[in-house]
Design an enzyme around this catalytic site. Structure first.
Site, PDB file in Angstrom:
ATOM      1  N   LYS A  10       0.794  -1.118   0.680  1.00  0.00           N
ATOM      2  CA  LYS A  10      -0.352  -0.008   0.048  1.00  0.00           C
ATOM      3  C   LYS A  10       0.747   1.348   0.083  1.00  0.00           C
ATOM      4  O   LYS A  10       0.035   2.568  -0.304  1.00  0.00           O
ATOM      5  CB  LYS A  10      -1.032  -0.383   0.893  1.00  0.00           C
ATOM      6  CG  LYS A  10      -1.949  -1.531   0.991  1.00  0.00           C
ATOM      7  CD  LYS A  10      -3.416  -0.932   2.216  1.00  0.00           C
ATOM      8  CE  LYS A  10      -4.285  -2.325   2.200  1.00  0.00           C
ATOM      9  NZ  LYS A  10      -3.849  -3.186   2.424  1.00  0.00           N
TER      10      LYS A  10
HETATM   11  C1  LIG Z   1      -4.691  -4.416   1.916  1.00  0.00           C
HETATM   12  C2  LIG Z   1      -3.857  -5.723   1.481  1.00  0.00           C
HETATM   13  C3  LIG Z   1      -4.409  -6.675   0.469  1.00  0.00           C
HETATM   14  C4  LIG Z   1      -5.604  -6.600   0.031  1.00  0.00           C
HETATM   15  O1  LIG Z   1      -5.308  -5.672  -1.460  1.00  0.00           O
HETATM   16  P1  LIG Z   1      -6.648  -5.200  -1.953  1.00  0.00           P
HETATM   17  O2  LIG Z   1      -6.131  -4.641  -3.301  1.00  0.00           O
HETATM   18  O3  LIG Z   1      -7.628  -4.984  -0.820  1.00  0.00           O
HETATM   19  O4  LIG Z   1      -7.135  -6.379  -3.086  1.00  0.00           O
HETATM   20  C5  LIG Z   1      -3.443  -7.531   0.346  1.00  0.00           C
HETATM   21  N1  LIG Z   1      -2.653  -8.043   1.523  1.00  0.00           N
HETATM   22  C6  LIG Z   1      -1.531  -6.933   2.334  1.00  0.00           C
HETATM   23  C7  LIG Z   1      -1.233  -7.390   3.033  1.00  0.00           C
HETATM   24  C8  LIG Z   1      -3.034  -5.962   2.569  1.00  0.00           C
HETATM   25  O5  LIG Z   1      -1.904  -4.831   3.013  1.00  0.00           O
END
Ligand SMILES: *Cc1c(COP(=O)(O)O)cnc(C)c1O
Length: 433
Positions: free
Chosen positions: A107
């Site tokens: 993210k």
């Molecule tokens: C947010 C997150 C996900 C999911 O990602 P999306 O884009 O919402 O599908 C998967 N793994 C981790 C570690 C995350 O922080």
């Protein structure tokens, strides 16, 4: 580039307006009017392009003329200024490690890009903006870090007291300055509800310029395409493109990968790997989309009962199920299977996955059993230390803490404790004003 709302009841807007608004007024998600094709030569000669150049070329059509070239180049360079290595696990499976950013999860890429774009836009408008976000863990840290010290932006993060991991809490609460952590005596749902109520308060919105930094924002969603290109640059067998398995919750990450593919990036197949929250795997079996209440799992960043970005995937395929099915598979993996996979991959291949990566790994290795002529990669979406409380009992040893966050873990937590009451949030926001 203009963006329309997936609900088709709002006017089209440019990248700047879509970034500032987040969600369209009709509650739809913004989606690009055309999906651009990457420049000729980029794919054939990808190894001769720097990541910075790839990032600029991919993002440029989406941003259009809302950000001048030299500023966009600076923004993308800062967004991706950490390693994104493709690391082999077995002969057929590699991990794309997306966790070398400042908060150890993928993210960071979206949050860093969005914060810098928003910072540029508010400077242009000569006004301050307050970003309000509720988090159950990873989002808050990435947003806090991405927006830290961005001029003209105050960030208020709500998190449920005692319900985020200790690493995550430090990432939210130790920065200070323009980052304000509100520790809510309640659940994540309470936090989200408080944020929703405040967003609908017209009087407050007149006083403060409020916006959100959640994952449906185009400025968080679109830059996630970049690492799919960086992965292909590192992929050895260019004539046998990868099967890509993406641990999925809100489906923003995998949707960005599909967008990259439509733009010209070679990919053999996409697998959306889910935990027990199986709305999309069920849809792929029944063609019926039925949101459910989220259930708690050990891969908790994917505990989503109504994935907000799935509508964008349907939009890419023009809601044609046959088309979707050719490129896209979705499976559900249980916690028990996740634990076994994490332990086995460490024992057999000396590679430590996090719980989300383990879900992706198992989904991929099952797929490859049926298609042995292909090879694949799993996106490792977080560093295992972020989920050490889950990982350590499974592997029976400690997960070493990376040097980059060791200092932060020693800093003192600074949060404001508030009850789960939107009126209290409102008065906190007014005190910032
Ligand atoms: C947010 C997150 C996900 C999911 O990602 P999306 O884009 O919402 O599908 C998967 N793994 C981790 C570690 C995350 O922080």
């Amino acid at each position: 580039m203009l963006y329309y709302s997936t609900n088709k009841q709002s006017p089209t807007v440019n990248f700047k307006a879509a970034t500032i608004q987040g969600q369209a007024p009709d509650k739809g998600l913004y989606f690009p009017e055309q999906i651009p094709t990457v420049p000729a030569g980029l794919i054939e000669n990808i190894e001769s392009y720097s990541n910075e150049e790839i990032a600029y070329l991919v993002m440029k059509p989406y941003v259009g003329d809302t950000i001048p070239e030299e500023i966009l180049r600076k923004i993308v360079n800062e967004t991706i200024n950490f390693e994104i290595p493709l690391v082999p696990i077995t002969e057929n499976i590699a991990a794309l490690e997306l966790y070398h950013g400042p908060t150890l999860a993928f993210k960071d890429v979206g949050a860093r890009f969005m914060s810098r774009c928003l910072g540029y836009f508010v400077q242009e408008e000569h006004r301050k903006v307050t970003v309000l976000v509720a988090t159950s863990g990873d989002t808050g840290g990435a947003v806090a870090n991405g927006f830290y010290n961005v001029d003209g932006v105050e960030v208020v993060i709500l998190y449920p007291s005692g319900k985020v991991s200790s690493v995550q809490e430090k990432q939210l609460t130790t920065l200070g300055n323009n980052i304000h952590a509100l520790e809510v005596n309640g659940t994540f749902d309470d936090c989200q509800q408080m944020v929703k109520e405040v967003f609908t308060d017209e009087e407050l919105n007149k006083q403060l310029f409020l916006t959100s930094a959640n994952s449906i924002n185009v400025a968080r969603w679109l830059p996630q395409q970049l690492y799919y290109f960086f992965a292909f640059k590192q992929w050895k067998e260019k004539s046998n493109p990868p099967v890509i398995s993406v641990p999925s919750g809100n489906f923003g990450n995998i949707c960005a990968g599909i967008l990259a593919h439509i733009s010209g990036l070679p990919v053999t197949h996409f697998i959306a790997a889910c935990n027990a929250n199986d709305v999309v795997p069920s849809f792929m079996l029944t063609e019926k989309y039925e949101p459910k209440k989220a259930v708690a799992t050990i891969s908790n960043a994917m505990d989503v009962g109504n994935p907000s970005n799935f509508v964008r995937i349907l939009e890419i395929f023009h809601h044609d199920f046959k088309n979707l099915e050719r490129l896209f598979t979705s499976v559900s993996i249980s916690d028990a299977e996740t634990r076994v996979t994490l332990k086995e991959v460490l024992e057999k291949h000396k590679y430590l996955l996090d719980p989300h990566g383990a879900v992706g790994y198992l989904a991929l290795s099952r797929y490859l059993e049926n298609f042995p002529e292909h090879k694949g990669m799993v996106l490792e979406t977080a560093h295992p230390v972020k989920f050490f409380d889950v990982v350590e009992p499974i592997i029976g040893e400690e997960v070493p803490v990376p040097g980059s966050i060791r200092e932060q873990l020693l800093l003192e937590k600074k949060s404001t404790v508030i009850p789960a009451d939107a009126a209290k949030l409102k008065s906190f926001l007014q005190s910032l004003g």
